[in-house]
Design an enzyme around this catalytic site. Structure first.
Site, PDB file in Angstrom:
ATOM      1  N   ASP A  91       0.796  -1.169  -0.057  1.00  0.00           N
ATOM      2  CA  ASP A  91      -0.151  -0.006   0.011  1.00  0.00           C
ATOM      3  C   ASP A  91       0.776   1.144  -0.093  1.00  0.00           C
ATOM      4  O   ASP A  91       0.803   2.073   0.892  1.00  0.00           O
ATOM      5  CB  ASP A  91      -1.076   0.028   1.342  1.00  0.00           C
ATOM      6  CG  ASP A  91      -1.821  -1.165   1.434  1.00  0.00           C
ATOM      7  OD1 ASP A  91      -2.067  -1.595   0.305  1.00  0.00           O
ATOM      8  OD2 ASP A  91      -1.896  -1.880   2.419  1.00  0.00           O
ATOM      9  N   GLU A 151     -11.297   0.855  -3.355  1.00  0.00           N
ATOM     10  CA  GLU A 151     -10.535   1.306  -2.285  1.00  0.00           C
ATOM     11  C   GLU A 151      -9.141   2.047  -2.555  1.00  0.00           C
ATOM     12  O   GLU A 151      -8.882   2.035  -4.078  1.00  0.00           O
ATOM     13  CB  GLU A 151     -10.316  -0.067  -1.429  1.00  0.00           C
ATOM     14  CG  GLU A 151      -9.169  -1.198  -2.111  1.00  0.00           C
ATOM     15  CD  GLU A 151      -9.341  -2.341  -1.123  1.00  0.00           C
ATOM     16  OE1 GLU A 151     -10.387  -2.446  -0.369  1.00  0.00           O
ATOM     17  OE2 GLU A 151      -8.343  -3.022  -1.595  1.00  0.00           O
TER      18      GLU A 151
END
Length: 542
Positions: A59, A214
């Protein structure tokens, strides 16, 4: 796309070695002519390797301030949280600090590989640094601020809008926050000083049909607000899509060429790198655009154990104003791009422990919030007192580092202290998740000391043991990328005894589960157990 392909063909031709005398002069003349007529800068190509930050670094979020790039990653159940890395050229990175460094910022009670700190975003605006993220299981979305990227960072500012993977966008004195409650991307305005929500949340986009929209980020370019998200879940079908609008609140139109990044297609299916997604765009000082994103490296067909790693690719903007990643080609371990930012990269390679145990180095990690009294130094050794167990997952006594290469060696030397209980054990662990790890440990009385390799995988367990003499024992774990080899030495490392070998797939995400990647660490557990660790060394062998 045609121009990109032409560039790639010319680059390959011009850099092709000429080793046939028969054609040498003709090819040399042809290359000279091509180089002479090409537009300036067209041949400025650079080669780099993915991942640029290897091992468990998922991420990624990035921003540039001046000539330095700053990048943060998720940290899940590990403490301290949110590693911060710095680079001058996007390829050579140095882990310089951690954003969340105390219990008040980072409560991790009960956190496992599926909980804790998810996808952070780092941004800089008007003299202040911002990091926004989600603590899943212990509070939800929050933000911290600092006046310098290496901290100290503030106490958490808890946020009303939930979902995961929050991000910030600043414009005209306003601070916007987006995240994904309700399986869609939502936006609101917040007070950047207090975190107080100033407007009602409004839905922007549900993505292009992939599950789990997301990882949203908003950018503004040429009058458009671009909304970059990930879809498909952070696994094989992971991808990145983009939409845009003239108004930050929408409506947003989807890029007709979505997804702009995925290896889950015909072109990318045979690559070692898979699961590409969850990215963040950045513009360098020369006006070139890049994207950092997560991916994992397969081995043995369809297994991965090092976790999701940080990768890099070039970005161009087509004549319709949409971003194109890597010329539309799949992501590979060897990449070519227009020239990277030129910089002195000395000192930017990752630092790894080379014997001496210095707890102040930023690469060390604990599982959950450590009981600090259980770690102290005595006569140059780290003394670790037992608390709980690795499998029990309640603040176990553990201190480790990320495994950053498939080929590696880790080694420690330890002494079980006097007064330990009969079940005392201390050693090294190859740790993927609390119920998926392989340990090599010292146990038994001083007269009957033994070294055991124990694989603990869900409800399965296996072990192999050898007896050793002496009290100070060296343990070593090495891997060729397919197999872990576990060895011990009772003569200071002069000779080694192999105890066991285990396939790396046993601690892969596909077998053991887990959401992070393998870490290699020292541990101690059992009644009244404590151990002196006099050294710890980790080396990548690639």
């Amino acid at each position: 796309m045609f121009v990109v392909k032409i560039k790639m063909f010319i680059f390959a031709f011009v850099n092709k070695p000429v080793n046939q005398p028969k054609h040498y002069m003709k090819l040399r003349i042809l290359k000279t002519v091509i180089l002479a007529i090409l537009p300036a800068g067209m041949m400025a190509q650079a080669e780099f390797r993915n991942p640029v930050i290897p091992g468990y670094h998922p991420d990624p979020s990035i921003c540039r301030v001046g000539d330095t790039f700053y990048l943060v990653n998720s940290s899940f159940q590990y403490f301290p949280g949110v590693p911060l890395s710095e680079s001058k050229d996007l390829v050579h990175w140095r882990h310089t600090a951690n954003v969340l460094t105390d219990d008040a910022q980072l409560p991790l009670t009960g956190a496992s590989s599926w909980l804790g700190i998810y996808a952070p975003t780092i941004r800089y605006n008007d003299g202040t640094w911002y990091m926004i993220t989600t603590n899943v299981g212990n509070g939800g979305n929050f933000m911290v601020t600092a006046t310098a990227p290496r901290g100290p960072w503030s106490k958490p500012l808890w946020l009303k809008q939930q979902g995961i993977d929050p991000s910030l966008f600043f414009e005209n004195g306003k601070c916007y926050m987006c995240s994904n409650p309700g399986d869609a991307i939502w936006l609101c305005e917040i007070d950047a000083r207090t975190g107080r929500q100033l407007t009602e949340s409004r839905m922007l986009w549900r993505g292009d049909g992939g599950r789990y929209p997301e990882g949203p980020h908003i950018y503004k370019k040429d009058g458009y607000y671009y909304l970059l998200i990930s879809e498909g879940g952070t696994e094989l079908a992971h991808s990145i899509t983009v939409a845009r609008s003239k108004n930050i609140y929408g409506p947003y139109e989807s890029n007709p060429d979505n997804p702009i990044l995925t290896n889950c297609n015909r072109l990318g299916q045979s690559k070692q790198i898979q699961g590409t997604g969850h990215g963040d765009l950045v513009e360098d000082a020369q006006g070139k655009w890049w994207i950092v994103f997560l991916a994992y490296r397969n081995f043995g067909g369809s297994y991965h154990h090092l976790g999701r790693e940080t990768c890099l690719a070039p970005v161009e903007w087509n004549d319709k104003g949409w971003p194109v990643v890597n010329g539309g080609q799949p992501i590979d371990t060897v990449m070519h791009a227009a020239a990277l930012p030129q910089a002195d990269t000395a000192g930017f390679n990752e630092q790894l422990p080379d014997g001496k145990i210095n707890k102040n180095e930023p690469y060390w990690m604990y599982i959950q919030n450590p009981l600090t009294d259980n770690y102290f130094f005595s006569n140059g050794s780290l003394v670790m007192k037992a608390h709980g167990t690795l499998t029990g997952n309640d603040r176990p006594s553990f201190l480790g580092v990320r495994q950053t290469s498939p080929q590696m060696t880790a080694e420690t030397e330890l002494l079980l202290r006097k007064g330990c209980g009969a079940d005392a054990r201390a050693g090294l662990t190859v740790y993927q998740i609390n119920d998926g790890h392989i340990d090599i440990c010292v146990s038994g009385s001083e007269q009957h000391r033994k070294v055991t390799v124990q694989a603990r995988l869900k409800s399965m367990e296996s072990q192999n043991s050898v007896y050793v003499s002496g009290s100070r024992i060296r343990l070593r774990v090495s891997s060729d990328g397919l197999t872990y080899r576990f060895e011990c030495s009772d003569d200071g490392g002069k000779t080694w005894k192999k105890i066991a070998e285990h396939n790396c797939m046993l601690v892969s995400t596909e077998v053991a589960g887990g959401f992070t990647g393998v870490t290699i660490g020292m541990f101690c557990e059992g009644d009244n157990a404590s151990a002196d660790f006099s050294m710890f060394r980790y080396r990548n062998m690639e």
